[in-house]
Design a protein around this motif. Structure first.
Motif, PDB file in Angstrom:
ATOM      1  N   ALA A 214       5.711   3.600  -7.091  1.00 23.70           N
ATOM      2  CA  ALA A 214       4.364   3.872  -6.587  1.00 23.70           C
ATOM      3  C   ALA A 214       3.624   2.580  -6.245  1.00 23.70           C
ATOM      4  O   ALA A 214       2.882   2.509  -5.268  1.00 23.70           O
ATOM      5  CB  ALA A 214       3.577   4.679  -7.621  1.00 23.70           C
ATOM      6  N   GLU A 215       3.894   1.553  -7.074  1.00 23.94           N
ATOM      7  CA  GLU A 215       3.238   0.262  -6.821  1.00 23.94           C
ATOM      8  C   GLU A 215       3.627  -0.268  -5.447  1.00 23.94           C
ATOM      9  O   GLU A 215       2.807  -0.783  -4.697  1.00 23.94           O
ATOM     10  CB  GLU A 215       3.662  -0.757  -7.892  1.00 23.94           C
ATOM     11  CG  GLU A 215       2.931  -0.608  -9.197  1.00 23.94           C
ATOM     12  CD  GLU A 215       1.434  -0.449  -8.982  1.00 23.94           C
ATOM     13  OE1 GLU A 215       0.839  -1.322  -8.305  1.00 23.94           O
ATOM     14  OE2 GLU A 215       0.853   0.561  -9.449  1.00 23.94           O
ATOM     15  N   PHE A 216       4.907  -0.129  -5.157  1.00 26.13           N
ATOM     16  CA  PHE A 216       5.391  -0.605  -3.855  1.00 26.13           C
ATOM     17  C   PHE A 216       4.744   0.197  -2.731  1.00 26.13           C
ATOM     18  O   PHE A 216       4.277  -0.360  -1.731  1.00 26.13           O
ATOM     19  CB  PHE A 216       6.914  -0.499  -3.800  1.00 26.13           C
ATOM     20  CG  PHE A 216       7.490  -0.919  -2.471  1.00 26.13           C
ATOM     21  CD1 PHE A 216       7.413  -2.241  -2.051  1.00 26.13           C
ATOM     22  CD2 PHE A 216       8.110   0.014  -1.631  1.00 26.13           C
ATOM     23  CE1 PHE A 216       7.948  -2.627  -0.822  1.00 26.13           C
ATOM     24  CE2 PHE A 216       8.635  -0.362  -0.403  1.00 26.13           C
ATOM     25  CZ  PHE A 216       8.553  -1.693   0.003  1.00 26.13           C
ATOM     26  N   ALA A 217       4.692   1.521  -2.929  1.00 25.15           N
ATOM     27  CA  ALA A 217       4.081   2.368  -1.902  1.00 25.15           C
ATOM     28  C   ALA A 217       2.624   1.935  -1.662  1.00 25.15           C
ATOM     29  O   ALA A 217       2.156   1.892  -0.528  1.00 25.15           O
ATOM     30  CB  ALA A 217       4.157   3.835  -2.331  1.00 25.15           C
ATOM     31  N   ARG A 218       1.956   1.588  -2.736  1.00 23.29           N
ATOM     32  CA  ARG A 218       0.569   1.119  -2.610  1.00 23.29           C
ATOM     33  C   ARG A 218       0.521  -0.211  -1.868  1.00 23.29           C
ATOM     34  O   ARG A 218      -0.325  -0.422  -0.998  1.00 23.29           O
ATOM     35  CB  ARG A 218      -0.058   0.939  -3.996  1.00 23.29           C
ATOM     36  CG  ARG A 218      -0.500   2.225  -4.605  1.00 23.29           C
ATOM     37  CD  ARG A 218      -1.597   2.046  -5.651  1.00 23.29           C
ATOM     38  NE  ARG A 218      -1.882   3.374  -6.177  1.00 23.29           N
ATOM     39  CZ  ARG A 218      -1.222   3.905  -7.204  1.00 23.29           C
ATOM     40  NH1 ARG A 218      -0.299   3.212  -7.841  1.00 23.29           N
ATOM     41  NH2 ARG A 218      -1.495   5.141  -7.587  1.00 23.29           N
ATOM     42  N   ALA A 219       1.417  -1.096  -2.248  1.00 25.09           N
ATOM     43  CA  ALA A 219       1.433  -2.425  -1.617  1.00 25.09           C
ATOM     44  C   ALA A 219       1.731  -2.322  -0.127  1.00 25.09           C
ATOM     45  O   ALA A 219       1.167  -3.063   0.688  1.00 25.09           O
ATOM     46  CB  ALA A 219       2.468  -3.309  -2.299  1.00 25.09           C
ATOM     47  N   VAL A 220       2.587  -1.381   0.216  1.00 29.83           N
ATOM     48  CA  VAL A 220       2.904  -1.171   1.638  1.00 29.83           C
ATOM     49  C   VAL A 220       1.651  -0.735   2.389  1.00 29.83           C
ATOM     50  O   VAL A 220       1.316  -1.273   3.452  1.00 29.83           O
ATOM     51  CB  VAL A 220       4.031  -0.115   1.794  1.00 29.83           C
ATOM     52  CG1 VAL A 220       4.210   0.286   3.260  1.00 29.83           C
ATOM     53  CG2 VAL A 220       5.340  -0.656   1.229  1.00 29.83           C
ATOM     54  N   ALA A 221       0.954   0.217   1.788  1.00 21.81           N
ATOM     55  CA  ALA A 221      -0.281   0.708   2.417  1.00 21.81           C
ATOM     56  C   ALA A 221      -1.303  -0.419   2.506  1.00 21.81           C
ATOM     57  O   ALA A 221      -1.990  -0.569   3.528  1.00 21.81           O
ATOM     58  CB  ALA A 221      -0.819   1.895   1.611  1.00 21.81           C
ATOM     59  N   ALA A 222      -1.373  -1.229   1.427  1.00 22.50           N
ATOM     60  CA  ALA A 222      -2.348  -2.317   1.411  1.00 22.50           C
ATOM     61  C   ALA A 222      -2.064  -3.319   2.512  1.00 22.50           C
ATOM     62  O   ALA A 222      -2.976  -3.986   3.023  1.00 22.50           O
ATOM     63  CB  ALA A 222      -2.331  -3.003   0.050  1.00 22.50           C
ATOM     64  N   ALA A 223      -0.779  -3.422   2.898  1.00 20.93           N
ATOM     65  CA  ALA A 223      -0.410  -4.353   3.969  1.00 20.93           C
ATOM     66  C   ALA A 223      -0.577  -3.695   5.338  1.00 20.93           C
ATOM     67  O   ALA A 223      -0.098  -4.212   6.345  1.00 20.93           O
ATOM     68  CB  ALA A 223       1.029  -4.816   3.766  1.00 20.93           C
ATOM     69  N   ARG A 224      -1.193  -2.526   5.359  1.00 18.25           N
ATOM     70  CA  ARG A 224      -1.454  -1.761   6.578  1.00 18.25           C
ATOM     71  C   ARG A 224      -0.149  -1.333   7.251  1.00 18.25           C
ATOM     72  O   ARG A 224      -0.005  -1.332   8.470  1.00 18.25           O
ATOM     73  CB  ARG A 224      -2.338  -2.541   7.572  1.00 18.25           C
ATOM     74  CG  ARG A 224      -3.661  -2.917   6.956  1.00 18.25           C
ATOM     75  CD  ARG A 224      -4.675  -3.341   7.998  1.00 18.25           C
ATOM     76  NE  ARG A 224      -5.992  -3.470   7.390  1.00 18.25           N
ATOM     77  CZ  ARG A 224      -6.805  -2.435   7.188  1.00 18.25           C
ATOM     78  NH1 ARG A 224      -6.453  -1.221   7.554  1.00 18.25           N
ATOM     79  NH2 ARG A 224      -7.992  -2.620   6.613  1.00 18.25           N
ATOM     80  N   LEU A 225       0.782  -1.020   6.382  1.00 17.81           N
ATOM     81  CA  LEU A 225       2.048  -0.482   6.875  1.00 17.81           C
ATOM     82  C   LEU A 225       2.167   0.945   6.369  1.00 17.81           C
ATOM     83  O   LEU A 225       1.486   1.341   5.420  1.00 17.81           O
ATOM     84  CB  LEU A 225       3.221  -1.314   6.327  1.00 17.81           C
ATOM     85  CG  LEU A 225       3.249  -2.792   6.736  1.00 17.81           C
ATOM     86  CD1 LEU A 225       4.297  -3.542   5.920  1.00 17.81           C
ATOM     87  CD2 LEU A 225       3.525  -2.933   8.231  1.00 17.81           C
TER      88      LEU A 225
END
Lengths: 167, 535, 498
Positions: free
Chosen positions: C97-108
């Motif tokens: 989930a952390e990765f999924a969040r980080a991806v979203a945070a990177a506007r991906l």
């Protein structure tokens, strides 16, 4: 003198000779005359008497991989001189090798440690399973060949015990 | 080259009787071989096992390439001596394939008197090394000998062809560039020490192998020094201190494996090119040889029937088919090799002797090795033949045989009597190999004639003294002579004395000749040159 | 069935995975006209995924696996390569989930469910409680933490047989089955001490133990607009060491009614969390027809191809379309299943030696051909199989008009499939396939444990041994050279003795 092949855990002493029209395997007192030729469609044809098999074969150093009748087999060549030398190596139990590929989780001993037979030397992990390697005999750790975290292949040298004095 | 048309009737009573007789002889021969090879007092076998030693046969099987032939030489040497107490003369010699190379094997048999050298042992070893010299064959010595058999020292030490000849031959081989490897599997004491000493490569087994001029007891007696076998001449001393041996081995298997690897380093010989074509099995079954050979030594048979069962496709180019017909000459192929064949079909007359001399020269000119098939009662005697120069015609044949440069091979098929033995390349005439069939007989004359002659001499001696012998008394003189003659003219006596390179089951002759031919071609054939033929 | 007028919010997708699944996803990406980027560790430089990708970006780590777990490095690679979305495949970061969040945070765009869904479903106890609360069947259980004092009593009420598990556990360690009520307390204490030993945590929970259970799971798809459908079930009962090796659909165990119930239940569970993207709801299925929720996998499953084969739907494509914000192009009624599909996982392992992984070069790789054969493979001839990664090499997917045909085709395909250089489980798979229990569909998750002879394989028969030794001997230089060194005539004479 016989060269050998290891098939699974079994060792076979064999000889190979040429015949008038092919080759002959010698296994104990048994003879198996055969011919082996590349098949036009790829792979190999093994013929012995009236029997014919289609094989796939690949050689990797001393390892021969053979696909026969839906099963794959690995045969490891052991040169006669090598085998005899190893057989006579009194220090065979000095070397600890990995029985499977994996990586080292922890080392429980250091160089110079005196260890007792059965004492844990190191812990390795293979396929998410931990395996404990114990000392095959009493002795002194002479050399460590891997470090924690390091991965290695089957038969990799892990640890060496100091040679035993001749009795 | 057309196929010989056999006129043998394999359904005839004669054929069947002959076959039964000769098969029995072959079986008897095989049984004698088996006994010589394997029958040993249990204690001797136990001793070898206790020493972790293999038997000499096991050693040889491990040394040879798998699935390859071994031509054993003089397997029944010494079988008529010492009450059969020195089977095989305590040594196994032969030609085999090691790492793809043809080699002579000289393997001491420690199960016979600890491998001690009897005079006949030495004769057999010298013959094997002569074969190595003549055919430029590398030698593998499997050394395991207690040394010379001291009670017989007078018969083995001093003379030209006694023990020293072994070492002389080793030096000659080395000088010729023919390599030798010794595998020291037991003790090499005194003279025996020079076998490895004169070899190019030496492997020695730790624990059982030792090399020294004198063993510990003799050293103690000589100098008072007390020393162990290992210290005096063991594996580690010789491989790390003296340099007398090169490769240490932990056991016999390893030693033999190392020896094989050493032989694999030898250069592959370049063979003398002679006529060759793809080999072909004989058209006629070699097993029919048993039915061809007669049961009586005096009985004649057509040697072409024998040729038909030895050569490729049974094909034979006969030379002078209408001239000198008691000597059959012609060309054939054997295991592919082009050979000349000279075989007896009766007593040698002037024309047959001239034909033989001529054909030998043809072969010599054209570098065609010659196979002699002996069944000879001698050159014809009598006034007419002497007047026609039978002696000088026979001499021409002997001159041709002796002087020819091509390799010769002799098979004693049946009888070999009188000077015919010479003209047909008998033992004295340096055939590269000479083999004997079990029913063969050899002597200066036939046993019957000899017995009669000797009885006759005796009768006349006594007659001069005014004595007259009864028929029974004459027979009593005749019979022991006949028996002694028969015994000493038999193939078994001959082979016991190493007058040949071994008895062959007739069906094995083709392979034996094939191996002999192949071995002979390691030596270049010299250009023809001859002595003076008495014309 | 499939919409074609997409305006993609991204034109490039980065695949944060390796092996066969990276190849699989790249194929769908490229089929949609998008650009595919793959990250790879040096150990995979020669892999087909790297060859297939439009752009391949090397990543590194302390170990090869660590590289694929390094979210920051992967996001950087995506940003650097102009990728607008990241497909995580399975394993590695797919359920992080952390990765999924980080991806979203990177506007991906993360091609998968929301971080919250991953979190909820990734926590087994929470997921279970949620599912139970939503009214779906879960195995009767007792959690020690709820009330330690009454734990033993509650455990007894679960009704025997029960399975005691360490709360912190996993991988089968410390699990104990209790069938005799008299032994309950003793076994609880043992499980507790094992839990302490393995995980430093003695807390336990128990659940009803299903004897000889089957593993049945249901593929679901949900879009961002609240639509959820199921794509029928898969049965994955043939397992070794809790790892599936043969999967199939439809399950031979289910009647049409049971199928309907279990699939509707799965879709219901997904709907209750508003599930987005592809997911799998796993059930444990008892011999009496009872089934209980096990867990949800919030990603594409290894065994997804069998579903694709019978539904004709490209799941990876649907994942991308859902990630792009599309509405599902089909309703539940549109989805029809046809035929039967089997999947075999090809592992680099020694079945006879307890399924230990094997390594080696891929010297020969000959895929099978024929009707109904699909091979999802991540290996290529010349590649080296190392111990650094999961030992799964490829998946053989076989489709037939019915189960019998699929089995017959599978047998032939497994015979034809050749991998030389590294030991595999291909022969083992074929032995399982041909076992009467499998042929008749009578397998459960303990099947392989009950039949160790399948892993051990048959004793090598003597004629085959001779063939193998003869072949190997001739293929080995020192032996062949030595045989060839013998002159022709002597060779032809053989072991003649005079």
């Amino acid at each position: 003198m016989k060269h050998g092949f290891k098939v699974g855990d079994a060792d076979y002493d064999i000889g190979l000779s040429r015949t008038a029209d092919g080759y002959c395997l010698h296994l104990g007192s048994e003879h198996f005359a055969f011919q082996l030729r590349p098949a036009e469609a790829g792979g190999w044809i093994l013929a012995s008497g009236s029997e014919v098999d289609h094989l796939a074969i690949a050689v990797d150093g001393d390892q021969v991989h053979i696909h026969l009748d839906g099963e794959t087999y690995q045969l490891r060549f052991e040169h006669a001189l090598q085998r005899l030398a190893e057989l006579n190596e009194s220090s065979a139990a000095d070397v600890i090798r990995s029985a499977m590929p994996g990586n080292l989780i922890s080392l429980d001993v250091a160089v110079g440690d005196h260890v007792k037979q059965g004492q844990t030397l190191l812990m390795m992990e293979s396929m998410k399973m931990e395996t404990t390697i114990v000392a095959p005999r009493d002795g002194v750790v002479a050399e460590l060949h891997v470090a924690p975290g390091q991965s290695f292949d089957k038969d990799a040298l892990l640890l060496t015990l100091e040679a035993q004095p001749d009795d | 080259m057309k196929r010989i048309q056999s006129s043998l009737n394999t359904h005839s009573a004669d054929f069947k009787a002959n076959a039964a007789h000769n098969r029995r002889l072959a079986e008897e021969f095989k049984e004698r071989q088996r006994a010589v090879r394997h029958d040993r007092p249990q204690r001797d076998i136990d001793r070898l096992r206790k020493q972790n030693k293999l038997t000499v046969r096991e050693r040889i099987e491990r040394l040879l390439d798998p699935g390859t032939p071994f031509l054993e030489l003089s397997s029944l040497a010494a079988n008529e001596m010492y009450d059969g107490g020195v089977p095989g003369a305590a040594v196994v010699t032969g030609i085999g394939i090691v790492s793809g190379r043809e080699v002579v094997i000289n393997a001491g048999d420690a199960s016979v008197k600890g491998g001690a050298w009897y005079p006949i042992t030495i004769k057999k070893i010298i013959r094997a090394l002569d074969i190595a010299i003549e055919n430029r064959l590398p030698v593998v010595h499997l050394c395991d000998s207690a040394g010379g058999f001291l009670p017989e020292q007078a018969g083995l030490f001093a003379d030209k062809y006694f023990a020293g000849r072994i070492f002389r031959n080793q030096c000659i081989l080395s000088k010729m560039g023919v390599q030798q490897v010794s595998v020291v599997l037991g003790h090499c004491t005194a003279g025996g020490a020079y076998v490895p000493g004169l070899s190019d490569y030496n492997v020695i087994v730790r624990g059982t192998g030792a090399i020294f001029l004198a063993g510990p007891p003799l050293v103690k007696a000589a100098t008072g020094e007390e020393v162990s076998v290992e210290e005096l001449g063991g594996c580690d001393m010789h491989t790390s201190v003296s340099g007398t041996a090169d490769y240490p081995a932990s056991n016999e298997d390893e030693a033999i494996a190392i020896a094989r690897d050493i032989v694999a380093q030898f250069k592959t010989p370049r063979k003398t090119p002679i006529g060759w074509q793809e080999p072909e099995a004989p058209y006629y079954d070699p097993n029919e040889l048993y039915g061809i050979l007669p049961q009586e030594i005096k009985q004649q048979f057509d040697i072409r029937e024998v040729i038909a069962r030895l050569v490729d496709g049974s094909r034979f180019h006969e030379y002078q088919p209408q001239y000198g017909t008691t000597l059959i000459c012609g060309y054939a192929h054997l295991w592919g090799y082009k050979i000349g064949i000279i075989g007896n079909n009766g007593v040698l007359f002037n024309d047959s002797a001239l034909k033989g001399a001529h054909f030998i020269q043809l072969c010599n000119q054209n570098k065609v090795p010659i196979v002699f098939l002996q069944n000879i009662t001698g050159y014809m005697v009598g006034r007419e033949y002497e007047r026609a120069g039978i002696t000088k015609d026979g001499a021409k044949m002997i001159m041709a045989v002796t002087g020819c440069e091509v390799p010769k091979f002799t098979v004693m098929c049946h009888g070999s009597f009188g000077a015919g033995n010479y003209g047909m390349s008998g033992r004295a005439f340096d055939s590269r190999f000479l083999f004997t069939w079990p029913q063969h007989q050899i002597s200066v004359m036939g046993a019957e004639q000899a017995a009669n002659t000797l009885a006759d001499v005796k009768v006349r001696q006594l007659a001069r003294a005014g004595q007259q012998l009864s028929a029974a008394e004459i027979e009593a003189i005749r019979q022991p002579v006949l028996e002694e003659f028969q015994r000493k003219s038999s193939a078994y006596w001959s082979t016991s004395e190493i007058w040949d390179d071994g008895i062959l089951d007739p069906v094995d002759t083709r392979n034996a000749l094939g191996m002999a031919l192949s071995a002979a071609l390691n030596t270049p054939i010299k250009e023809p040159s001859y002595g003076v033929f008495r014309m | 069935m499939q919409s074609s007028t997409t305006s993609w919010p991204f034109d490039t997708v980065l695949v944060a995975n390796r092996g066969e699944i990276a190849v699989r996803i790249l194929r769908s990406i490229k089929a949609l006209g998008l650009k595919g980027v793959v990250v790879y560790h040096a150990a995979d430089a020669a892999s087909p995924a790297v060859a297939l990708a439009d752009v391949a970006i090397e990543i590194s780590g302390d170990t090869p696996v660590a590289a694929y777990l390094d979210g920051a490095q992967i996001i950087n690679a995506a940003l650097g390569s102009g990728a607008g979305a990241i497909h995580p495949g399975y394993g590695f970061l797919s359920e992080n989930a952390e990765f999924a969040r980080a991806v979203a945070a990177a506007r991906l765009i993360f091609v998968g469910p929301t971080p919250e869904q991953i979190e909820l479903m990734g926590d087994k106890v929470r997921a279970r409680a949620f599912v139970e609360k939503a009214g779906f069947p879960v195995a009767p259980s007792a959690i020690e933490d709820d009330d330690p004092a009454s734990f033993v009593e509650r455990a007894r009420q679960v009704a025997l047989p029960i399975l005691i598990k360490p709360a912190a556990g996993g991988g089968g360690k410390g699990m104990r089955v209790v069938r005799d009520p008299a032994l309950l307390e003793q076994e609880i204490e043992r499980a507790r001490s094992e839990g302490l030993r393995y995980f430093g945590d003695g807390r336990l929970y128990v659940e009803r133990y299903i004897e000889n259970p089957r593993h049945i799971e249901v593929q679901v798809l949900g879009d961002a607009h609240g639509n959820v459908v199921h794509l029928f079930e898969r049965e994955c009962s043939v397992q070794r060491r809790f790892q599936k090796i043969i999967e199939e659909t439809p399950s031979p165990a289910l009647s049409p009614e049971q199928r309907q119930t279990i699939c509707d239940t799965a879709a219901g569970i997904a709907r209750s969390v508003n599930y987005r993207n592809a997911g799998t709801v796993e059930f444990i299925y008892g011999a009496g027809g009872e089934f209980y929720f096990l867990e949800t996998n919030t990603r594409l499953q290894v065994e997804h191809p069998v579903t694709e084969q019978i539904t004709g739907i490209d799941l990876a494509e649907q994942q991308l379309r859902i990630a792009a914000g599309e509405t599902l192009p089909f309703s539940q009624a549109d989805i029809q299943a046809q035929g039967h599909a089997l999947e075999f996982r090809i592992y680099a392992e020694d079945a006879a030696a307890g399924f230990t992984p094997t390594t080696g070069p891929v010297l020969q790789w000959t895929p099978p051909t024929g009707p109904g054969v699909r091979l999802d493979s991540g290996i290529a001839q010349g590649q080296n199989i190392s111990a650094a990664f999961d030992p799964m090499l490829a998946k053989l997917i076989i489709t037939g008009a019915n189960r019998e045909q699929a089995i017959a085709r599978a047998d032939q395909a497994l015979r034809e499939l050749i991998l030389l250089g590294c030991q595999t489980n291909i022969g083992f798979l074929r032995r399982v396939l041909n076992h009467p229990a499998f042929v008749s569909g009578q397998v459960h998750t303990g099947f392989l444990d009950a039949h160790p002879e399948l892993a051990a394989g048959p004793e090598l028969d003597h004629p085959s041994l001779l063939k193998l030794l003869a072949t190997a001997a001739l293929m080995t230089r020192p032996l062949r050279d030595a045989a060839d060194a013998v002159p022709d005539m002597h060779a032809a004479m053989g072991a003649w003795r005079n």
